[in-house]
Design an enzyme around this catalytic site. Structure first.
Site, PDB file in Angstrom:
ATOM      1  N   GLU A  51      51.149  -7.544  56.734  1.00  0.00           N
ATOM      2  CA  GLU A  51      52.336  -7.250  56.077  1.00  0.00           C
ATOM      3  C   GLU A  51      53.455  -7.034  57.045  1.00  0.00           C
ATOM      4  OE1 GLU A  51      51.876  -2.972  55.424  1.00  0.00           O
ATOM      5  OE2 GLU A  51      53.360  -2.768  53.925  1.00  0.00           O
ATOM      6  N   CYS A 246      52.253  -1.151  51.724  1.00  0.00           N
ATOM      7  CA  CYS A 246      53.129  -0.311  50.991  1.00  0.00           C
ATOM      8  C   CYS A 246      54.308  -1.193  50.390  1.00  0.00           C
ATOM      9  CB  CYS A 246      53.531   0.696  51.675  1.00  0.00           C
ATOM     10  SG  CYS A 246      52.349   2.069  51.868  1.00  0.00           S
ATOM     11  N   ASN A 382      48.242  -1.720  45.459  1.00  0.00           N
ATOM     12  CA  ASN A 382      47.861  -1.565  46.838  1.00  0.00           C
ATOM     13  C   ASN A 382      47.045  -0.075  47.325  1.00  0.00           C
ATOM     14  OD1 ASN A 382      47.458  -1.584  49.939  1.00  0.00           O
ATOM     15  ND2 ASN A 382      49.498  -0.208  49.833  1.00  0.00           N
ATOM     16  N   GLU A 383      47.780   1.178  47.760  1.00  0.00           N
ATOM     17  CA  GLU A 383      47.159   2.295  47.931  1.00  0.00           C
ATOM     18  C   GLU A 383      47.438   3.221  46.698  1.00  0.00           C
ATOM     19  OE1 GLU A 383      48.264   3.901  51.700  1.00  0.00           O
ATOM     20  OE2 GLU A 383      46.398   3.065  52.550  1.00  0.00           O
TER      21      GLU A 383
HETATM   22  O1  AHR Z   1      49.242  -0.544  57.442  1.00  0.00           O
HETATM   23  C1  AHR Z   1      50.398   0.090  57.192  1.00  0.00           C
HETATM   24  C2  AHR Z   1      50.270   0.982  55.943  1.00  0.00           C
HETATM   25  O2  AHR Z   1      49.201   1.782  55.826  1.00  0.00           O
HETATM   26  C3  AHR Z   1      50.217   0.057  54.733  1.00  0.00           C
HETATM   27  O3  AHR Z   1      51.504  -0.428  54.299  1.00  0.00           O
HETATM   28  C4  AHR Z   1      49.661   1.112  53.704  1.00  0.00           C
HETATM   29  O4  AHR Z   1      48.838   0.527  52.746  1.00  0.00           O
HETATM   30  C5  AHR Z   1      49.028   2.095  54.312  1.00  0.00           C
HETATM   31  O5  AHR Z   1      49.406   3.480  53.995  1.00  0.00           O
END
Ligand code: AHR
Length: 661
Positions: A51, A246, A382-383
């Site tokens: 990321e 994120c 993602n999350e």
């Molecule tokens: O790895 C950092 C962040 O942690 C990522 O962007 C997210 O998916 C998680 O909350």
């Protein structure tokens, strides 16, 4: 039992001699059921999660050394200093990056016009290395020939030594053209600047000002920093998840990661904000944006080059659920308006796998890769959590299953490893029949040493597990890399390995961090402008990645899985290619422990030779650093072994891998 406890207390008080004596007399017998070669370990089992956080892309893996090269940051000269007569123009040759700089003669030969770029925390140079400066340029209107001088300088020096290297470049046309010149650095220096002087009376227009090391990963021109890409290759990753995290979601929908903006000519990839610029006000970097120089083509190419299966994650039609309320409609694409999002997924599959006669397959070929990238996995969201996610994911699943049944789909189980959202989402993922469910756990030491049995009783039916983000975060505010955390990760990972029939992928997170620009820690690999260091957690990941074997073999301690009894953790695999058993044992105790491995059911005369890899330290709070990169690294030696058992003392705080032929 009482005696053992008393002895243990004595040992903890620091008497090593007694500890050794005790350890060898108190042998822990671990039964490796050598004749029960079990489920296959997926080739994707251990991988990497990338990321653009902590200056991981621009300023990190992406080797571009110029910040704000296209003058598209909201403050157009951020990262630049201008002197003399420099103006911003906005009718440039690249429609999605229209701004450029015009350098005009000041009217006096001693009043200079030019630009100075600070790079990302400076520009890192290596002695005798070459750097390719490139720029799109034209002579200013009504001029026929202009010239510039390009310099790499030490901005802190007030002497003649300020200019490290310099080159002249003639701009010979009123049409936009790309010019290049190579500069060789005479010194090692981490904090250089790039300076450009107008050296003619006739003016010049400059756009997309770029500086790359010539020596990038695999020599790619729009390439990656070699040491960092090499660190990824050296992990032997089986899967490569990108581009986040994120940033897939965006703070607002308009900020979300849109892969189509990241492919095609780099000059015309539009800038995006980076949510890690502003998320933590104590780690605030107003100059942190996504140039998308590192885009989906480059990710796919890197995945191929390091032997990892690509796993892109796409936005599901929701902006970040942390940053927006569940009922905030602005952060949610209406269910009947998801078509363009779903089309992005279909087009991505075409970009990766489609023939060169298709629109997106042709673009891939035009970018230099006619052969397909062999995409097999796709994550949607993602999350994410809640019904708003499930409803949207369902729409994607329906279309993707119909049009691309060959692609395995990854759904989310929310931001935590348990709790309300997690408990709601897993059954929903089963109903939707996704192939894998992404679980995330950034958790303290206690969690990691207590969860090695997490997957022992997971259902073997339905979706498999992708441990998509995890890291042991030290408790008591020590949330950064240290050996102890990596040891507990090793202990926990025996549970991933033992359950490799249900856990098919695992990726530590985050991957990269610039020492001067991080927002989040711990991270796997740290760097400054010229050096990089592999953390203790890196070595644990590498040891698993390089010793994953092909099939699970049960290991029992008093007939139970080894999940922390007496501070021991263990798992084993068979490697059918090398014809060897690989047994991993972790001793998290402060004393050595003697372990006897019995290879039950082993045919023939037993082992003839082997190897042992030891990763241990009593420097629990230390890690590897840029100045001491080999502070704590694994040691490999040959193992004298014969017959069908092996008795060894495992030092305190140690992860050991026995490889037995
Ligand atoms: O790895 C950092 C962040 O942690 C990522 O962007 C997210 O998916 C998680 O909350």
């Amino acid at each position: 039992m009482l005696t053992k406890k008393l002895l243990f207390t004595t040992l903890l008080s620091g008497c090593t001699l007694v500890a050794s004596a005790q350890a060898s007399s108190d042998i822990k017998e671990l039964d490796v059921q050598a004749n029960k070669i079990g489920a296959s370990v997926s080739s994707t089992m251990y991988g990497i999660f990338f990321e653009d956080i902590n200056f991981a892309a621009d300023g990190g893996l992406y080797a571009e050394l110029v910040k704000n090269r296209s003058f598209e940051f909201p403050q157009h000269f951020m990262g630049w200093k201008t002197f003399g007569n420099v103006t911003l123009q906005k009718d440039g040759p690249f429609n999605r990056n229209p701004h450029y700089a015009r350098l005009t003669y000041t009217g006096h030969r001693d009043k200079h016009t030019g630009l100075d770029n600070e790079g990302f925390f400076g520009i890192g140079l290596h002695k005798n290395a070459e750097y390719r400066f490139s720029v799109w340029a034209r002579t200013a209107p009504n001029s026929s020939k202009s010239s510039i001088r390009v310099e790499l300088i030490n901005p802190a020096s007030m002497a003649e030594t300020q200019v490290l290297v310099s080159q002249k470049l003639d701009i010979v046309s009123g049409d936009w053209k790309k010019y290049e010149v190579v500069l060789k650095s005479p010194v090692d220096f981490a904090k250089a600047h790039l300076r450009i002087f107008l050296t003619s009376r006739e003016g010049v227009d400059l756009e997309h000002v770029s500086l790359f090391p010539v020596d990038t990963w695999k020599g790619h021109k729009n390439g990656m920093r070699k040491d960092l890409a090499q660190a990824l290759a050296d992990l032997h990753p089986g899967v490569f998840r990108f581009p986040g995290g994120c940033i897939v979601e965006g703070t607002e929908l308009k900020d979300r990661y849109q892969w189509k903006n990241t492919v095609g000519p780099t000059e015309n990839r539009p800038l995006n904000s980076n949510r890690w610029e502003y998320t933590f006000t104590n780690r605030y970097y107003p100059d942190y944006f996504q140039s998308y120089g590192l885009g989906f083509f480059e990710y796919f190419q890197l995945a191929e080059e390091i032997g990892a299966a690509p796993l892109p994650i796409l936005n599901v039609g929701l902006a970040c659920e942390y940053q927006n309320a569940q009922d905030d409609k602005k952060a949610q694409v209406p269910l009947d308006s998801l078509d363009s999002y779903i089309q992005d997924a279909l087009d991505l599959i075409e970009f990766a796998n489609g023939g060169t006669d298709t629109k997106w397959g042709k673009l891939r070929a035009d970018m230099g890769h006619p052969a397909p990238f062999n995409l097999k996995y796709l994550g949607i969201g993602n999350e994410q959590w809640g019904k708003i996610y499930v409803d949207r994911l369902a729409k994607f699943v329906t279309v993707l299953r119909k049009k691309h049944p060959e692609i395995q789909l990854v759904g989310s189980s929310g931001p935590s490893a348990g709790g309300k959202e997690f408990d709601y989402l897993w059954p929903e993922m089963r109903k939707l029949k996704v192939d894998l469910v992404d679980e995330h756990y950034y958790a303290p030491e206690k969690w990691f040493i207590g969860n090695a049995g997490r997957y022992d009783n997971y259902s073997r039916k339905g979706p498999k597990v992708f441990a998509g983000e995890y890291a042991c975060h030290g408790a008591n505010g020590k949330k950064w890399n240290h050996f102890e955390a990596s040891l507990y990760e090793a202990a926990f990972m025996t549970g991933l390995e033992r359950n490799a029939d249900v856990v098919r992928m695992a990726t530590y997170a985050p991957l990269f961090a610039h020492v001067e620009g991080w927002q989040w820690r711990p991270d796997l690999i740290w760097y400054d402008n010229t050096r990089s260091v592999r953390s203790c957690s890196y070595y644990v990941q590498q040891l698993y990645g390089m010793n994953k074997g092909t099939n699970v073999v049960p290991v029992k301690y008093e007939n139970k899985n080894v999940i922390g009894q007496d501070g021991l953790y263990a798992s084993a695999v068979w490697d059918k290619n090398n014809k060897e058993y690989i047994v991993k044992v972790v001793n998290i105790k402060s004393v050595p422990q003697t372990v006897k491995l019995n290879f039950n059911g082993l045919k023939g005369k037993g082992f003839t030779n082997g190897e042992v890899i030891t990763y241990g330290s009593d420097k629990l709070l230390e890690d590897n650093t840029l100045d001491k990169p080999e502070n704590i690294v694994p040691q490999t030696s040959t193992l004298q072994v014969s017959g069908k058992s092996l008795t060894k003392e495992i030092p305190a705080y140690t992860f050991v891998i026995y490889k037995l032929k």
